[in-house]
Write an enzyme that holds these catalytic residues in place. Sequence first.
Site, short mmCIF file in Angstrom:
data_model
loop_
_atom_site.label_atom_id
_atom_site.label_comp_id
_atom_site.label_asym_id
_atom_site.label_seq_id
_atom_site.Cartn_x
_atom_site.Cartn_y
_atom_site.Cartn_z
N LYS A 1 14.62 -42.70 -10.61
CA LYS A 1 15.87 -43.41 -10.27
C LYS A 1 17.06 -42.51 -10.61
O LYS A 1 17.09 -41.85 -11.63
CB LYS A 1 15.96 -44.72 -11.04
CG LYS A 1 14.95 -45.76 -10.58
CD LYS A 1 15.19 -47.07 -11.28
CE LYS A 1 14.27 -48.14 -10.76
NZ LYS A 1 14.68 -48.69 -9.48
N LYS B 1 1.62 -44.58 -14.29
CA LYS B 1 1.39 -45.62 -15.28
C LYS B 1 0.84 -46.89 -14.65
O LYS B 1 0.99 -47.08 -13.46
CB LYS B 1 2.68 -45.86 -16.06
CG LYS B 1 3.83 -46.41 -15.21
CD LYS B 1 3.88 -47.88 -15.26
CE LYS B 1 4.89 -48.45 -14.31
NZ LYS B 1 4.67 -49.79 -13.99
N ASP C 1 6.07 -41.35 -14.35
CA ASP C 1 6.63 -42.70 -14.37
C ASP C 1 7.66 -42.74 -13.25
O ASP C 1 8.68 -42.06 -13.32
CB ASP C 1 7.27 -42.97 -15.72
CG ASP C 1 7.85 -44.38 -15.82
OD1 ASP C 1 7.95 -45.06 -14.79
OD2 ASP C 1 8.22 -44.78 -16.93
N HIS C 2 7.38 -43.51 -12.20
CA HIS C 2 8.27 -43.54 -11.04
C HIS C 2 9.69 -43.95 -11.41
O HIS C 2 10.64 -43.60 -10.74
CB HIS C 2 7.71 -44.46 -9.94
CG HIS C 2 7.69 -45.91 -10.34
ND1 HIS C 2 6.61 -46.49 -10.95
CD2 HIS C 2 8.62 -46.87 -10.24
CE1 HIS C 2 6.88 -47.77 -11.20
NE2 HIS C 2 8.09 -48.02 -10.78
N HIS D 1 8.70 -47.48 -18.79
CA HIS D 1 10.07 -47.26 -18.35
C HIS D 1 11.06 -47.25 -19.54
O HIS D 1 11.84 -46.32 -19.69
CB HIS D 1 10.51 -48.32 -17.35
CG HIS D 1 9.60 -48.49 -16.18
ND1 HIS D 1 8.86 -47.47 -15.63
CD2 HIS D 1 9.31 -49.58 -15.44
CE1 HIS D 1 8.17 -47.92 -14.60
NE2 HIS D 1 8.42 -49.20 -14.46
N ASP E 1 4.17 -52.97 -18.09
CA ASP E 1 4.84 -52.49 -16.89
C ASP E 1 6.21 -51.90 -17.20
O ASP E 1 6.56 -50.85 -16.66
CB ASP E 1 5.00 -53.62 -15.88
CG ASP E 1 5.58 -53.13 -14.56
OD1 ASP E 1 5.05 -52.15 -14.01
OD2 ASP E 1 6.58 -53.71 -14.10
N GLU F 1 15.94 -56.91 -13.45
CA GLU F 1 15.64 -56.90 -12.03
C GLU F 1 16.04 -58.23 -11.42
O GLU F 1 15.95 -59.27 -12.07
CB GLU F 1 14.14 -56.66 -11.80
CG GLU F 1 13.69 -55.27 -12.21
CD GLU F 1 12.22 -55.03 -11.85
OE1 GLU F 1 11.43 -55.99 -11.86
OE2 GLU F 1 11.90 -53.87 -11.57
#
Length: 184
Positions: free
Chosen positions: A49, A15, A44-45, A107, A102, A83
């Site tokens: 998680k 993304k 999507d990294h 996410h 983002d 974050e």
Amino acid sequence: GLMSDTGYNRLMVEKPFGTSYKTAEELQNQLESGFSDDQIFRIDHYLGKEMVQNIPAVRFGNPILDATWNKNYIKNVQVTLAEQLGVEERAGYYNTAGALLDMIQNHAFQIVGWLAMEKPSSFSDTDIRAAKNTVFSKLKMYDEREVVANFVRGQYGRGREVWQKSYTEEPDVPADSKNDTYVA
């Protein structure tokens, strides 16, 4: 020259997948002109998680949760992605994307998909995608007036700690940037 006649060719796209529906559709059409759908992996990294990876195991692997994870027992779900860092060295990318592209469209929506989807018929990529797409197709689309009434966007400022900069003090961020770093 990226494709070979032997072996298996794959393309991974991370993304953001376009900057709007139109550009995402254009990108998809371009990819499909050179690759078949089973060769294209949109990733999507954030889904890597550990806590996110545990959602399906906790949700579908526990019979009590599986039986009660529905509208009869759950009234409200809120997803918070907080974050502690600034944009760090990502300013060049982040100032073109912002929090909506983002964090939210990727996410947060992927987490919403895991939380709200019905149990897929199998845990194959196509069945999971179909279950998530059912959720996404039921989300309300807001017009501009409704966006203004229902959403808040902002930008982080200088923190209380000496080391924390405001967004516009980050390296490579224009001092007059109106880019959103907060969305609710």
